[in-house]
Design an enzyme around this catalytic site. Sequence first.
Site, PDB file in Angstrom:
ATOM      1  N   GLY B 189      -7.919  32.976  22.289  1.00 46.47           N
ATOM      2  CA  GLY B 189      -9.046  33.467  23.087  1.00 46.47           C
ATOM      3  C   GLY B 189     -10.259  33.682  22.215  1.00 46.47           C
ATOM      4  O   GLY B 189     -10.521  32.904  21.303  1.00 46.47           O
ATOM      5  N   SER B 191     -13.090  36.119  19.806  1.00 43.46           N
ATOM      6  CA  SER B 191     -12.921  37.032  18.670  1.00 43.46           C
ATOM      7  C   SER B 191     -13.074  38.498  19.070  1.00 43.46           C
ATOM      8  O   SER B 191     -12.541  39.380  18.413  1.00 43.46           O
ATOM      9  CB  SER B 191     -13.900  36.669  17.552  1.00 43.46           C
ATOM     10  OG  SER B 191     -15.206  36.733  18.025  1.00 43.46           O
ATOM     11  N   VAL B 193     -11.859  39.983  21.833  1.00 45.95           N
ATOM     12  CA  VAL B 193     -10.533  40.435  22.265  1.00 45.95           C
ATOM     13  C   VAL B 193      -9.537  40.275  21.118  1.00 45.95           C
ATOM     14  O   VAL B 193      -8.584  41.056  20.991  1.00 45.95           O
ATOM     15  CB  VAL B 193     -10.066  39.669  23.524  1.00 45.95           C
ATOM     16  CG1 VAL B 193      -8.678  40.103  23.945  1.00 45.95           C
ATOM     17  CG2 VAL B 193     -11.053  39.881  24.661  1.00 45.95           C
ATOM     18  N   GLY B 194      -9.770  39.316  20.239  1.00 49.11           N
ATOM     19  CA  GLY B 194      -8.922  39.148  19.051  1.00 49.11           C
ATOM     20  C   GLY B 194      -8.866  40.436  18.239  1.00 49.11           C
ATOM     21  O   GLY B 194      -7.807  40.846  17.762  1.00 49.11           O
ATOM     22  N   GLU B 211      -5.733  32.576  17.558  1.00 52.72           N
ATOM     23  CA  GLU B 211      -6.387  31.276  17.670  1.00 52.72           C
ATOM     24  C   GLU B 211      -7.699  31.527  18.407  1.00 52.72           C
ATOM     25  O   GLU B 211      -7.707  31.717  19.624  1.00 52.72           O
ATOM     26  CB  GLU B 211      -5.494  30.309  18.451  1.00 52.72           C
ATOM     27  CG  GLU B 211      -4.183  29.983  17.737  1.00 52.72           C
ATOM     28  CD  GLU B 211      -4.328  28.826  16.754  1.00 52.72           C
ATOM     29  OE1 GLU B 211      -5.183  27.950  16.979  1.00 52.72           O
ATOM     30  OE2 GLU B 211      -3.585  28.799  15.756  1.00 52.72           O
ATOM     31  N   CYS B 246     -12.097  25.152  22.241  1.00 53.82           N
ATOM     32  CA  CYS B 246     -12.306  25.885  20.997  1.00 53.82           C
ATOM     33  C   CYS B 246     -12.752  24.978  19.848  1.00 53.82           C
ATOM     34  O   CYS B 246     -13.443  25.433  18.939  1.00 53.82           O
ATOM     35  CB  CYS B 246     -11.032  26.626  20.610  1.00 53.82           C
ATOM     36  SG  CYS B 246      -9.559  25.585  20.659  1.00 53.82           S
TER      37      CYS B 246
END
Lengths: 368, 476
Positions: B189, B191, B193-194, B211, B246
């Site tokens: 997803g 960055s 939410v990463g 990722e 992405c």
Amino acid sequence: LTLDPLIGAISAGNTVVIKPSELAPACSSLLSSTIPLYLDNKAVKIVEGGSDIAQELLQQQWDKIFFTGSPRVGRIVMSAAAKHLTPVTLELGGKCPVILDSYSGSDLKSAVKRIAGGKWGPCAGQACIGIDYLLVQQKLAPVLIESLKRCIKRFYGDNVQNLQSICRIVNKNHFDRICNLLEEPGVAASIIYGGSLDRENLMIEPTILLDPPLDAQIMTEEIFGPLLPIITLDKIEESIDFINARPKPLAIYAFTNDKKLKDRILQETSSGSVTFNDTIIQFICDALPFGGVGQSGFGRYHGKYSFDTFSHEKGVLHRSFFPELEPRYPPWNDFKLEFIRLAYNFDYVGLLLHLLGLRRLFIPNRAR
Amino acid sequence: MAAGVETVAEELRAAYGGGKTRDLEWRVSQLKALLKIINLHENEIVEALRSDLNKPEYEAFVHEIAGASSACKLALKELRRWTMPEKVKTTMTTYPSSAHIVSEPLGVVLVISTWNYPFILSIEPIIGAISAGNAVVLKPSEVSPATSAVLSKLLGEYMDTSAVRVVEGSVPETTVLLEQKWDKIFYTGNSKVGRIVLAAAAKHLTPVVLELGGKSPVVVDSNIDLKVAARRIISGKWGCNNGQTCVSPDYVITTKEYASKLVDAFACEMENFYGKDPLQSNDLSSVVNSRHFDRLINLLDDEKVSGKIVLGGQRDKTKLKIAPSIILNPSEDSLIMNEEIFGPLLPIITVDKIEDCIGIITSKEKPLAAYLFSNNEKLKNDFISNVSSGGMVINDTTLHLAEASLPFGGVGESGMGSYHGKFSFDAFSHKKAVLKRGFNGDVSVRYPPYTNGKLNFVKAMLSGNILRIIRALFGW
């Protein structure tokens, strides 16, 4: 534990900041004064200090953080790393068990030497891969204990004021912490050897406990000190369930020649590493990755793994301009889609027929 | 919230504890079940992708169905080899001994998937998790609801649901999942939410694979086959979910001299691919929803950008379509040059010398991919050595994802960890070191009491110097 990761970071081509532990001030000072004399201090820096310095460092953006220490601080490090999406390697600890199957004679003597060496040898038990506790079948315990007592006397002496070849406890905080472990009800009563303390010199005698209460702190927290609980079991196979009921340790040591037990230990338990018939020595085998799993950490190093830990493995694909595959490009139609479908299935005959426009003749009722 | 979301990790842990997921036969049966889903329900999956993204059937097949099918077949073919212990060499320091590395499952893992390739980005991590012997929970993206529903239904029907579970939902469900203890979390997803995922994982010391994405640059040199380059860039950009990928080429860097030739080549091939009115073409995905549509229009209508559109710019809000658009030299501080575009807009930046591209790329965050079209060996080598990105392709775009022997993952802001092929198996495994020793060759120098003689001997052994060892042995 400072130089080994440093070697990995430098080999991989990074610049490095090291924050040594303030609990070992002489070493911290030595590193801080010596490293700048020999290494490029624009690219390798040492920052000394306590947890406030560490907190400040953790606020900054790093491309990797390598932490060795306790799970509690490991969580703090990883949370700080999350803000910058920094990958981390956490080398933590755990309660590393040693399983002792039945041995006798000279093999038992060797096993006992290696167990004693693996408990009190590394920093008087203050080591992440040091033996924490021992599992043995009940009927073998007496012979083991006698042998262990003799071994301890031979290795270290039996006077706490005059112990040889053994480290002291690092500071008063840890000394008190370890003493507290002994003071819980039921624990003191289970001491069968040692237990003497010398607070002035921060020495604790190698101590053996027999079946302390399993819910006491000494059996629920990493001891990190010279106390060895021995837990007796009806059958040695019960050690597997015992270990699995607890967080995954950094290392499991198993003294056994029983292939079935070895296989069960390998397949049914999980730990950073497993060593058969010895202790600690896996640390110096550079071909083996050194690291934990679960609560004992993640990531690994030693040898090439150190280089890899501080590297990014970039996938690079080289293509030439020729040949070009027309069906790759839109506008897409049934012909192109069928071509790609056949290509993916490596159906070369079908592909040829398709290109010649003859495939339809052979597969009249193809479902779509 | 559906019942059981709060306790799903615990439930699966009980199943994992029973040992069945470690069994090779179980893993094979589950992988075969996945393959069956892909083979027997291809139409349903393609339909769901059409519903969620207006994804052309061609893309649905090539990128999602065929990709998932290949990954499954590879795992089935290689599983036995991947699970075999790896013997490693030991040296004098541990003699006599034997050592090997054993791959074992981590336990119960969480896969959080995303909306742009909602099928394969769910299935491929699951393939890795199952091959490695874990129990797995999948949380598909709610932004692609049709595919989420299809995954839930089909995995529920075909897989062993005591160890493979799908939890549908949105932020509340994801939050509840992230509070639980997992042995690994695999997130695809953005960055923002990463960071949330990584912070949640930190509480349980859970390792993660992230990722993410980034601004993947394409550098176009001169003296190349321009037509082929243009087609491959268009294919990687608009042919991959209309730029919502992405690893999509995000922006192009070329020389001032070459720019007009490049724009012409793009214009020509674009018409060949999508016709005179791309908004009418069936070969382009739509923008996924109106929020992203508005975001992209905002990038395009920005006054620093709108005057520089050299191709495209048309939009149709009712169909959520934006025509492939090329912008020449938008200003450096415009939004379009500072956030991941994730849509059908392609800025071209021009430089005096092509070598200047490296400085521009390295001044930004590390992207998930970087692409170079060039026949100049020096430029290629400099590019590979100096540009850090998740992965790289020379003279093409996005294809490296199809190469199972290459690790697919990011670095820096574009993520951490990797997968595809055996890397998927490794991502969900713990590599346990095993050292076997015997009782022969036990040397007393190892044990206390430590004497100078013992210390000398050990130093001599470690130096490897035979004369020194002999001297130490005799105490000389």
